[in-house]
Design a protein around this motif. Structure first.
Motif, PDB file in Angstrom:
ATOM      1  N   ALA A   1       5.314 -28.285 -42.245  1.00 21.12           N
ATOM      2  CA  ALA A   1       4.149 -27.510 -42.663  1.00 21.12           C
ATOM      3  C   ALA A   1       4.076 -27.441 -44.176  1.00 21.12           C
ATOM      4  O   ALA A   1       5.084 -27.504 -44.882  1.00 21.12           O
ATOM      5  N   ASN A   2       2.858 -27.326 -44.671  1.00 21.75           N
ATOM      6  CA  ASN A   2       2.598 -26.991 -46.070  1.00 21.75           C
ATOM      7  C   ASN A   2       1.354 -26.106 -46.081  1.00 21.75           C
ATOM      8  O   ASN A   2       0.911 -25.651 -45.019  1.00 21.75           O
ATOM      9  N   LYS A   3       0.785 -25.860 -47.245  1.00 23.85           N
ATOM     10  CA  LYS A   3      -0.344 -24.928 -47.296  1.00 23.85           C
ATOM     11  C   LYS A   3      -1.636 -25.516 -46.730  1.00 23.85           C
ATOM     12  O   LYS A   3      -2.632 -24.799 -46.582  1.00 23.85           O
ATOM     13  N   TYR A   4      -1.629 -26.800 -46.411  1.00 27.61           N
ATOM     14  CA  TYR A   4      -2.828 -27.428 -45.864  1.00 27.61           C
ATOM     15  C   TYR A   4      -2.741 -27.708 -44.366  1.00 27.61           C
ATOM     16  O   TYR A   4      -3.738 -27.641 -43.656  1.00 27.61           O
ATOM     17  N   MET A   5      -1.563 -28.029 -43.870  1.00 30.53           N
ATOM     18  CA  MET A   5      -1.422 -28.500 -42.494  1.00 30.53           C
ATOM     19  C   MET A   5      -0.137 -28.001 -41.855  1.00 30.53           C
ATOM     20  O   MET A   5       0.919 -27.964 -42.486  1.00 30.53           O
ATOM     21  N   LEU A   6      -0.256 -27.630 -40.589  1.00 30.36           N
ATOM     22  CA  LEU A   6       0.899 -27.293 -39.761  1.00 30.36           C
ATOM     23  C   LEU A   6       0.963 -28.320 -38.639  1.00 30.36           C
ATOM     24  O   LEU A   6      -0.051 -28.612 -37.986  1.00 30.36           O
ATOM     25  N   TRP A   7       2.140 -28.882 -38.420  1.00 27.82           N
ATOM     26  CA  TRP A   7       2.313 -29.895 -37.378  1.00 27.82           C
ATOM     27  C   TRP A   7       3.560 -29.558 -36.578  1.00 27.82           C
ATOM     28  O   TRP A   7       4.625 -29.297 -37.140  1.00 27.82           O
TER      29      TRP A   7
ATOM     30  N   GLN B   1      -2.625 -27.842 -36.860  1.00 22.20           N
ATOM     31  CA  GLN B   1      -3.550 -26.786 -37.282  1.00 22.20           C
ATOM     32  C   GLN B   1      -3.778 -26.891 -38.777  1.00 22.20           C
ATOM     33  O   GLN B   1      -2.827 -26.984 -39.565  1.00 22.20           O
ATOM     34  N   MET B   2      -5.032 -26.894 -39.187  1.00 26.14           N
ATOM     35  CA  MET B   2      -5.365 -26.894 -40.610  1.00 26.14           C
ATOM     36  C   MET B   2      -5.185 -25.471 -41.152  1.00 26.14           C
ATOM     37  O   MET B   2      -5.664 -24.504 -40.557  1.00 26.14           O
ATOM     38  N   LEU B   3      -4.497 -25.354 -42.267  1.00 26.55           N
ATOM     39  CA  LEU B   3      -4.263 -24.035 -42.873  1.00 26.55           C
ATOM     40  C   LEU B   3      -5.199 -23.769 -44.041  1.00 26.55           C
ATOM     41  O   LEU B   3      -5.195 -22.672 -44.603  1.00 26.55           O
ATOM     42  N   GLN B   4      -5.943 -24.773 -44.451  1.00 25.56           N
ATOM     43  CA  GLN B   4      -7.017 -24.625 -45.442  1.00 25.56           C
ATOM     44  C   GLN B   4      -6.547 -23.977 -46.739  1.00 25.56           C
ATOM     45  O   GLN B   4      -7.255 -23.189 -47.351  1.00 25.56           O
ATOM     46  N   GLY B   5      -5.331 -24.318 -47.126  1.00 22.09           N
ATOM     47  CA  GLY B   5      -4.828 -23.847 -48.410  1.00 22.09           C
ATOM     48  C   GLY B   5      -4.321 -22.418 -48.418  1.00 22.09           C
ATOM     49  O   GLY B   5      -3.860 -21.929 -49.446  1.00 22.09           O
ATOM     50  N   LYS B   6      -4.386 -21.735 -47.271  1.00 27.16           N
ATOM     51  CA  LYS B   6      -3.884 -20.357 -47.227  1.00 27.16           C
ATOM     52  C   LYS B   6      -2.363 -20.368 -47.244  1.00 27.16           C
ATOM     53  O   LYS B   6      -1.724 -21.141 -46.540  1.00 27.16           O
ATOM     54  N   VAL B   7      -1.794 -19.515 -48.069  1.00 31.93           N
ATOM     55  CA  VAL B   7      -0.340 -19.502 -48.248  1.00 31.93           C
ATOM     56  C   VAL B   7       0.312 -18.566 -47.237  1.00 31.93           C
ATOM     57  O   VAL B   7      -0.060 -17.399 -47.115  1.00 31.93           O
TER      58      VAL B   7
END
Length: 251
Positions: free
Chosen positions: A217-223, A191-197
């Motif tokens: 996961a980071n602020k851009y992508m969840l795997w 899932q793309m998180l699109q920079g949302k924190v």
């Protein structure tokens, strides 16, 4: 359902580790055997190691105040139950005041106790707390369960406001998101998180599926990649579609 939690930052990771230690402590301190009380005492030592950050107390106080101000903004909202809101605000005030009144560095009462520090120094060594190493500790373990429980409770008491605060912060964080049903196609989900924190994610899955999530996961992508365990318990990639619930939490 099994719930897996993944912290997005070091602050939440620390709170989750402390919460895990607190749950272990509460279980073992309420048992009666000397070996169980040994684990409870050793867990207090572990708490001091994890809570060693000097700014943990101030971080929690700031977060409690931020949550209070955020909740106060809902007072004028007719869709919010006033009684429930007032109860949470009162709890925030009580826990914040107790944490403010907690004197000194976290666990300083334990650090100032030379006898406890001698035990702590030996427990880090495998088998280091034998009776011939610590005869006074061995004698203490032969006191009644009630006496041992009272001693451990007294040593832990100055730490209690910190754990009340972190328990409330984590509860509010977990309540901040709603679960969404997802499907990991062939055992994989992105899932793309699109920079949302976000602060933390929660993943709920039916335990009967035997699926174990590996999360990054980071602020851009969840795997999320699901695995299963065979007879040797070694994780193996799972190729089936896996239904699960995902909750993204943020203050």
């Amino acid at each position: 359902m099994i719930v897996y939690e993944y912290p997005f930052n070091e602050r939440i990771r620390t709170l989750l580790r402390l919460e895990d230690l607190y749950e272990k402590f509460k279980f073992f301190v309420n048992q009666e055997h000397p070996l169980q009380h040994h684990v409870a005492l050793a867990t207090i030592f572990d708490m001091l190691e994890v809570a060693g950050r000097a700014d943990l107390k101030s971080d929690l106080l700031q977060e409690l105040e931020r949550q209070k101000q955020s909740l106060l903004s809902y007072r004028s909202n007719p869709a919010v139950a006033a009684d429930a809101l007032d109860a949470v605000l009162a709890e925030l005030d009580t826990i914040s005041n107790a944490l403010v009144n907690a004197q000194g560095k976290t666990g300083q009462n334990v650090r100032d106790n030379e006898w406890l520090m001698s035990i702590r120094g030996r427990t880090v060594m495998p088998g280091g707390a034998c009776e011939f190493d610590l005869p006074s500790y061995y004698a203490w373990q032969h006191r009644s369960a009630e006496q041992r429980h009272a001693d451990i409770a007294a040593w832990f008491a100055p730490l209690a406001p910190l754990f009340d605060a972190l328990s409330l912060v984590l509860r509010l964080l977990r309540d901040s998101g709603g679960p969404v049903k997802m499907i990991a196609v062939a055992g994989s989900y992105q899932q793309m998180l699109q920079g949302k924190v976000y602060q933390m994610l929660r993943l709920s899955i039916d335990e009967n599926l035997g699926a174990i999530p590996e999360i990054s996961a980071n602020k851009y992508m969840l795997w999320v990649r699901f695995t299963s365990q065979g007879g040797d318990l070694k994780p193996k990639p799972l190729e089936d579609d896996v239904p699960f619930e995902l909750t993204l939490c943020n203050f």
